[in-house]
Write an enzyme that holds these catalytic residues in place. Structure first.
Site, short mmCIF file in Angstrom:
data_model
loop_
_atom_site.label_atom_id
_atom_site.label_comp_id
_atom_site.label_asym_id
_atom_site.label_seq_id
_atom_site.Cartn_x
_atom_site.Cartn_y
_atom_site.Cartn_z
N ARG A 93 -1.74 -24.61 47.51
CA ARG A 93 -0.74 -23.40 47.95
C ARG A 93 -0.45 -23.84 49.44
O ARG A 93 -1.15 -24.83 49.98
CB ARG A 93 -1.60 -22.20 48.15
CG ARG A 93 -1.99 -21.62 46.84
CD ARG A 93 -2.99 -20.50 46.96
NE ARG A 93 -3.37 -19.77 45.69
CZ ARG A 93 -4.71 -20.13 45.21
NH1 ARG A 93 -5.36 -20.97 45.81
NH2 ARG A 93 -4.89 -19.32 44.11
N LYS A 139 -8.15 -18.90 48.13
CA LYS A 139 -8.30 -17.58 48.36
C LYS A 139 -9.79 -16.88 48.57
O LYS A 139 -10.70 -17.55 47.68
CB LYS A 139 -7.59 -16.67 47.42
CG LYS A 139 -5.95 -16.89 47.41
CD LYS A 139 -5.21 -16.09 46.42
CE LYS A 139 -3.93 -16.17 46.63
NZ LYS A 139 -3.14 -15.36 45.37
N HIS A 181 6.32 -21.65 46.30
CA HIS A 181 5.21 -21.85 45.24
C HIS A 181 5.99 -23.18 44.30
O HIS A 181 5.28 -23.55 43.28
CB HIS A 181 4.79 -20.80 44.54
CG HIS A 181 3.68 -20.21 44.76
ND1 HIS A 181 2.96 -20.42 46.08
CD2 HIS A 181 2.64 -19.64 44.20
CE1 HIS A 181 1.67 -19.99 46.00
NE2 HIS A 181 1.36 -19.56 44.91
N ARG A 235 3.78 -26.19 43.68
CA ARG A 235 2.47 -25.82 42.75
C ARG A 235 2.93 -25.59 41.37
O ARG A 235 2.12 -26.13 40.34
CB ARG A 235 1.76 -24.67 43.33
CG ARG A 235 0.68 -23.91 42.91
CD ARG A 235 0.06 -23.09 43.88
NE ARG A 235 -0.85 -22.16 43.21
CZ ARG A 235 -2.29 -22.46 42.96
NH1 ARG A 235 -2.71 -23.85 43.24
NH2 ARG A 235 -2.97 -21.83 42.49
N HIS A 284 -7.41 -21.15 40.30
CA HIS A 284 -7.45 -19.51 39.54
C HIS A 284 -8.63 -18.96 39.01
O HIS A 284 -9.65 -19.67 38.57
CB HIS A 284 -6.40 -19.62 38.11
CG HIS A 284 -4.92 -19.85 38.72
ND1 HIS A 284 -4.02 -20.38 38.17
CD2 HIS A 284 -4.45 -19.72 40.00
CE1 HIS A 284 -2.99 -20.41 38.37
NE2 HIS A 284 -2.96 -19.90 39.53
N TYR A 331 1.75 -20.45 32.52
CA TYR A 331 2.64 -21.97 32.62
C TYR A 331 2.81 -22.31 31.32
O TYR A 331 3.61 -23.25 30.96
CB TYR A 331 1.69 -22.76 33.38
CG TYR A 331 1.52 -22.49 34.85
CD1 TYR A 331 2.44 -22.74 35.88
CD2 TYR A 331 0.60 -21.68 35.37
CE1 TYR A 331 2.80 -22.44 37.11
CE2 TYR A 331 0.49 -21.44 37.00
CZ TYR A 331 1.45 -21.73 37.58
OH TYR A 331 1.45 -21.47 39.06
#
Length: 336
Positions: free
Chosen positions: A183, A207, A280, A283, A306, A315
């Site tokens: 990111r 995150k 993004h 990514r 994730h 995806y």
């Protein structure tokens, strides 16, 4: 107008002419409950700052709506109150337009979390949201560039390893983003010490304070090595306040997310990609190209950081669409 039975607190006096509760100043008890819940998310759950800010806004709207309905405590909220608030999210009201499905789902998640916390901590006898389910957002396919488009974008960022300091940095940054799937916040948050060029790896800080070790591709390694050797020293001496940040701005400080986004947008404009490129995009392209090449979805999940493979599986929809397109245009009996 909503009637409230089964523990609801809405009545005709507390609703607006449109049938929605008018917002008012929440009670000290409601504000205290929200504050305690957000503190819990920060300390116990280590939620990302942006997520916390979104939850704070969502819960401020919810408690203001409850106050307008005459509700002063979470213990007084019933299932009908929650259902009425959800209708406001979907249809608009109390001075607010309808929320998108994604924003409404996030708000419902914040409200459910608040009530679960209140029931667990003894602030309310029950959880009125127990049977509430958030709306399911439409699944949007991420925008991914083709490999030739990525190459055009990277070439537009900087002419090569002998470029000036800023062009060298820009090329290194975009190669890093595409080569690691990071990111933008992870890239600008990276420190020089996080990078191991000899081992072609980098530690990314994701995150919720989570870290992960990811490979750095050969092109990205070369671009970053050229930047570290020639460009970064020239930038760091300008003020020296960038400390150990990997990517520096023109004054020698740590590069910001906004500046990184500007670098990407300018390169996209020069490459003729224009508004199709977002923060993004690289990514998304990283993930899509890995899956196109046969990578396992769980490996891509780990690389992207994730928490759930479900997030990564969106995806796979991109690659299935690509497979259909190739099949339709190449198989002699695809069209009958």
């Amino acid at each position: 107008m909503w009637a409230a039975d089964g523990g609801g607190a809405i009545d005709a006096a507390s609703t607006s002419p449109t049938g929605t509760a008018a917002e008012a100043e929440p009670s000290a008890e409601l504000r205290g409950a929200v504050r305690a819940y957000l503190d819990h998310l920060l300390v116990e759950r280590a939620l990302a700052r942006n997520t916390l800010a979104s939850y704070r806004r969502d819960l401020a709207r919810y408690t203001a709506w409850l106050a307008g309905a005459g509700v002063g405590t979470l213990a007084a909220v019933g299932p009908t109150d929650v259902s009425a608030f959800l209708a406001v999210l979907r249809e608009g009201g109390a001075g607010h337009p309808p929320l998108s499905a994604a924003s409404a789902a996030r708000t419902v998640s914040a409200v459910r979390g608040l009530h679960r916390f209140a029931a667990r901590e003894g602030l309310a006898p029950t959880d009125p949201t127990r049977d509430v389910r958030p709306p399911v957002p439409a699944r949007r396919l991420p925008k991914a560039l083709s490999v030739p488009e990525v190459e055009r974008l990277l070439d537009a960022a900087g002419p090569g390893p002998d470029a000036g300091p800023l062009a060298s940095r820009d090329r290194a940054l975009l190669e890093f983003l595409y080569g690691t799937g990071a990111r933008i916040s992870e890239a600008v948050g990276a420190a020089v010490d996080d990078l191991d060029l000899a081992g072609s790896t980098v530690v990314l800080h994701g995150k919720g304070g989570k870290t992960r070790l990811v490979p750095v591709g050969g092109y990205a390694c070369r671009a970053v090595a050229a930047y570290l050797t020639r460009a970064r020293p020239a930038l760091s001496v300008r003020t020296g306040d960038g400390h150990g940040a990997l990517f520096l701005n023109a004054r020698g400080g740590a590069l910001s997310r906004q500046s990184a986004w500007t670098i990407l947008r300018r390169a996209a404009d020069r490459a003729g990609l224009g508004g199709s490129v977002s923060p993004h995009t690289l990514r998304h392209s990283f993930a899509t190209h890995l899956l196109d090449g046969g990578a396992d979805v769980r490996v891509v999940q780990e690389l992207l950081g994730h928490a759930s493979v479900t997030t990564t599986q969106v995806y796979t929809l991109v690659t299935v669409d690509r497979l259909r397109e190739v099949y339709a245009t190449t198989h002699p009996r695809a069209r009958g």
